[in-house]
Design a protein around this motif. Sequence first.
Motif, PDB file in Angstrom:
ATOM      1  N   GLU A  59       0.867  -1.180   0.000  1.00 33.14           N
ATOM      2  CA  GLU A  59       0.000   0.000   0.000  1.00 33.14           C
ATOM      3  C   GLU A  59       0.901   1.226   0.000  1.00 33.14           C
ATOM      4  N   LEU A  87      -4.576   6.571  -0.586  1.00 34.96           N
ATOM      5  CA  LEU A  87      -3.986   5.247  -0.479  1.00 34.96           C
ATOM      6  C   LEU A  87      -4.211   4.513  -1.787  1.00 34.96           C
ATOM      7  N   GLN A 110      -2.949   0.648  -3.909  1.00 34.89           N
ATOM      8  CA  GLN A 110      -2.163  -0.575  -3.957  1.00 34.89           C
ATOM      9  C   GLN A 110      -1.152  -0.434  -5.094  1.00 34.89           C
TER      10      GLN A 110
END
Length: 123
Positions: free
Chosen positions: A25, A32, A34
């Motif tokens: 992350e 945020l 991935q």
Amino acid sequence: MARTDSDSDVGRRLERRARTELIAELVTLRGLQQVRVESLSSCGAGLKVDHLPEIGSTIVLAWPVHALCGTVAWAKGRRCGISFSPAVPEATIAEIVRTNGGAHIDSLARLAKSGSFSDLGKI
């Protein structure tokens, strides 16, 4: 004899980076996301991202068990480079690579609680 920089060394990394396919992350002030960690060393990381962070911005690269703070050194296309300061201990980098950042920590905790590690192959 001490090693000195020559013209051919300018802009080159002095540390070795582990080639990885880790998922982490990326935490920035914008949010945020991935990301795929394509390379990782004690001094930095190479990431493949959906949304480029701003060059110079402070970030946190996070896994279930580890979090590394850094600064975005470069960004182009869907890739960026992160610089860690201070450097992350080599043992921490090795553990992140070996354990995928602790991605299976919940499964291991559940197995430890049950007292059975016979299901480790399913992790």
